[in-house]
Design a protein around this motif. Structure first.
Motif, short mmCIF file in Angstrom:
data_model
loop_
_atom_site.label_atom_id
_atom_site.label_comp_id
_atom_site.label_asym_id
_atom_site.label_seq_id
_atom_site.Cartn_x
_atom_site.Cartn_y
_atom_site.Cartn_z
N ASN A 180 0.83 -1.22 0.00
CA ASN A 180 0.00 0.00 0.00
C ASN A 180 0.86 1.27 0.00
O ASN A 180 0.65 2.18 0.79
N SER A 181 1.86 1.29 -0.89
CA SER A 181 2.73 2.47 -0.95
C SER A 181 2.87 2.94 -2.40
O SER A 181 2.66 2.15 -3.34
N ILE A 182 3.24 4.18 -2.55
CA ILE A 182 3.44 4.72 -3.90
C ILE A 182 4.63 4.03 -4.58
O ILE A 182 4.58 3.74 -5.77
N GLU A 183 5.65 3.72 -3.80
CA GLU A 183 6.83 3.04 -4.37
C GLU A 183 6.41 1.73 -5.04
O GLU A 183 6.85 1.41 -6.15
#
Lengths: 477, 294
Positions: free
Chosen positions: A4-7
């Motif tokens: 659940n991260s942009i990366e």
């Protein structure tokens, strides 16, 4: 890197496109790329621990290869012992060293001694309990000749370091995964769509349910003495959904991502909160770990083949070990013990295999079944208190406050929006409980705008109602 | 087939992004149309801004000609937009009281800019009225947090439809703390240690200067104020604060109440006044302000 991260939102499409466009049809290259992407994914957190992952995998690879050629039982046992010692040794050192030292010190102090010991400032390598168990499972299967040991080191490393399950499972079996790594993978449109939908559902559970529960749960469990019994019960309920949303959400995302790459994982959660007994709950919760312990610990101990006393002993061992697997804290052991005790009545009365099917699958649901479902959920929620509390004393105090000192005053907080989200989750899960994940067949026969509208609704609820980005609870295990 | 899958996924994501962009634009337009910054209290001559020290220390009932717009955890970066819009819309305000405490100039204030929690809490309230230069700055500090906060922008803008006091009802205001610093906490001096990173934070200082210049350009008199802190509150950057004051704002009045004598029962914690403390301090401040305010 967390899902659940942009990366990760950048990482996944890049890996996906290289995997299917540049390396399509070249299985060994695809596997090598899986290793590379797994290392990037894992090393994003702390690259130093990649060596640990590599060491564990290579030890089991070479032991597996040796087990493929060695016939002498004595030597085979020796090889298996080395694998067990390496895997459990690493796990024990990084995860349990300080726990044992502190526990010994406490025990000695109890008898009036003052031993001098040193605790180490160890960082727990994320996901160590998952990948060591997966790797160890391979060695045990090779020892038992349940599988043909893998000769190709790339295939084996790909199996261990495949990024979807690397940090928090499912603890996959080599018997399921290695054949998939060996064969050529062909892109399957329906499987990919299915995978994306499962990722979406997992993300919803994690971001909308678990992350929103987290702040309330933290508030209550970080300072339980400030809250009345009703509030603590509300917090316990929220934690039950937090851990479910968090962990099953991760599993759904892992399964969905694996599908995008042409792999099929085992189902790790099967609607556990719709269980009517504790034994049914444990057939539906963290299935990959439960079956791991069943196959590699419970059965070797004798399982249920001996007397009832032995069966009870074996069952309690499994629950205690399972609790301890979760973390180096007495609270986890207590949680395991409580679940073991919950399990015993069904075991003794030989009714523990009564409900093998999902509730309501064959006919009407009786009032007794509803009551059993609610009671099982209540028991589970009370046990979760030990899992979440900072110490056994605090857990005892919370349970006492809820059960025996509760004046049922108004709760000091009542996050209605979070409970509304939970109600939606339960409703959707109930409607789709016959499928591996609930939204699998939702609107599949509807026109595209309706179907996409539904997916848009889930995406927008994630966007608007998602809690603050939080790491996954099970990473610490 | 893979092309079809990627095209359809891309198309779906495009629709989704469009929905979000439309919501964002609609929200911005709507909130800009609806927003008003006029305070319906023409007798108020003083506007107070700053962080939680200001919020909890200034009692508007006692300081009856003052508007308390202090806001918890707010850096000067955000206060600048707030002060600019409020001063523009309320020409009757003649004095700008700016909270000037030790923690506002030290380097540890950096987290009030770059931390995701602070950005998601403060940015939605001000984003529609910020200068492009300010937006660029915050984006360069933490682009990820700014992107993540866009959902909050829309949610915040939706309030424009439902409230008549938008957005100033979200921009801070007086607060009341009722708890008291207990004896056990007072004795535990470790809690009072200020262990943050030292050094002067250049961005916050720059925005403090911008606030002051902006106020002067509108013929508003800036006044610096330091609210009382407990004797055990260890301040290790006093030299920095004095240096900043002498070199930049020596021409401004500085109402320094740091050592204003107050009992333990007047503090909610080491650096926040409770209701009792706020009343005592506000009376003293009122007397001092009388010397400045005409």
């Amino acid at each position: 890197m967390i899902f659940n991260s942009i990366e990760f939102a950048i990482f996944l499409p890049i890996v996906y496109c290289i995997y299917w466009f540049l390396l399509k049809g070249r299985t060994n290259w695809q596997n090598a790329f899986i290793i590379l992407s797994g290392f990037v994914f894992y090393g994003w957190w702390d690259w130093r621990f990649l060596f640990l992952l590599l060491f564990t995998a290579l030890v089991d690879y070479f032991i597996g290869r040796s087990l493929g050629v060695v016939e002498s039982i004595k030597k085979r046992k020796l090889l298996l012992t080395i694998s067990v010692l390496c895997n459990i040794g690493l796990l024990g050192f990084f995860k349990y060293y300080n726990f044992f030292v502190d526990s010994f010190v406490s025990a000695f102090r109890f008898f009036g001694y003052q031993p001098t010991t040193d605790s180490l400032q160890l960082i727990l390598p994320v996901g160590i309990s998952f990948y060591t168990f997966q790797s160890l499972g391979y060695s045990i299967d090779a020892y038992r000749r349940k599988l043909q040991p893998e000769k190709n080191v790339i295939t084996f490393l790909g199996f261990v370091s495949f990024f979807p399950q690397l940090l928090a499972g499912p603890i996959e079996r080599a018997t399921n995964m290695l054949p998939q790594f060996r064969k050529e993978r062909k892109f399957d449109y329906n499987q990919s769509v299915d995978g994306l939908k499962q990722v979406l559902w997992g993300l919803f559970k994690k971001v909308v349910i678990a992350d929103n529960c987290a702040s309330w749960v933290n508030m209550a469990f970080d300072n339980p003495h400030a809250y009345n019994g009703t509030t603590l019960f509300v917090a316990a309920l929220l934690f039950a959904f937090q851990i479910y949303g968090d962990f099953s959400g991760y599993s759904d995302m892992a399964c969905g991502i694996a599908r995008l790459f042409g792999f099929q994982y085992m189902q790790n959660f099967n609607y556990p909160y719709f269980s009517r007994t504790i034994s049914e709950f444990w057939r539906r919760w963290h299935i990959s770990l439960s079956t791991w312990f069943r196959d590699y610990v419970y059965f070797p101990l004798g399982g249920s083949a001996g007397s009832m006393a032995k069966t009870i002993r074996n069952t309690m061992i499994i629950f205690l070990v399972s609790g301890f697997w979760h973390g180096a804290n007495w609270t986890y052991i207590a949680w395991g013990a409580i679940n073991g005790l919950y399990f015993l009545p069904g075991l003794i009365s030989r009714s523990n295999r009564k409900y093998l099917d999902i509730i309501g699958n064959s006919g009407r649901i009786s009032t007794i079944e509803w009551a059993r479902m609610l009671f099982t959920f209540f028991l589970t929620t009370m046990a979760w208190i030990y899992f979440r509390a900072r110490s056994i004393q605090e857990a005892n105090a919370i349970v006492y406050e809820i059960l025996f000192n509760n004046k049922w005053q108004l709760p000091q907080f009542m996050p209605t929006a979070v409970f509304a989200g939970i109600a939606i989750l339960l409703l959707i899960e109930w409607m789709g409980r016959r499928n591996p994940y609930p939204i699998q067949h939702f609107f599949v026969n509807s026109p595209t705008p309706v179907r996409w509208g539904f997916y848009c609704l889930i995406c927008l609820s994630i966007y608007f109602f998602g809690g603050r980005e939080q790491t996954f609870i099970y990473f610490q295990f | 087939m893979i092309q079809k899958f990627l095209l359809r996924t891309g198309f779906f994501l495009g629709i989704l992004t469009s929905i979000i962009v439309v919501c964002l634009l609609a929200g911005t337009i709507l909130s800009k149309q609806r927003a008003h910054f006029k305070v319906t209290a023409p007798h108020k001559k003083i506007l107070a801004i700053g962080n939680s020290h200001v919020t909890y220390a200034l009692n508007e009932k006692i300081l009856d000609n003052l508007l308390n717009f202090g806001s918890d955890g707010e850096a000067y970066f955000y206060s600048y937009t707030k002060a600019k819009k409020l001063l523009e819309a309320n020409p009757e305000i003649r004095y700008l009281l700016i909270g000037f405490s030790n923690n506002m100039i030290r380097n540890s204030i950096q987290r009030w800019y770059e931390d995701e929690t602070f950005i998601s809490h403060h940015l939605p309230k001000y984003v529609n009225w910020m200068d492009v230069e300010d937006l660029k700055l915050i984006y360069s500090e933490n682009p990820k947090a700014v992107i993540m906060a866009t959902a909050k922008f829309i949610a915040f803008d939706l309030k424009a439809v439902s409230t008549g006091k938008f957005p100033i009802n979200e921009w801070g205001g007086p607060g009341i703390l009722t708890n008291q610093l207990s004896d056990s906490v007072v004795k535990n001096t470790n809690n009072a240690m200020n262990l943050y990173e030292t050094g002067i934070h250049s961005v916050n200082l720059r925005y403090l200067k911008k606030i002051i210049e902006m106020a002067k350009s509108k013929n508003v008199q800036p006044v610096l104020v330091r609210t009382p802190v407990h004797a055990l509150y260890k301040v290790d950057n006093e030299q920095d604060l004095q240096h900043v004051y002498r070199n930049n704002f020596a021409d401004l009045p500085f109402l320094d109440f740091q050592h204003f004598p107050l009992a333990d029962s007047c503090f909610a914690d080491y650096d926040h006044l409770n209701k009792n403390g706020a009343e005592l301090f506000s009376r003293a401040l009122k007397a001092e302000l009388k010397k400045i305010v005409d």
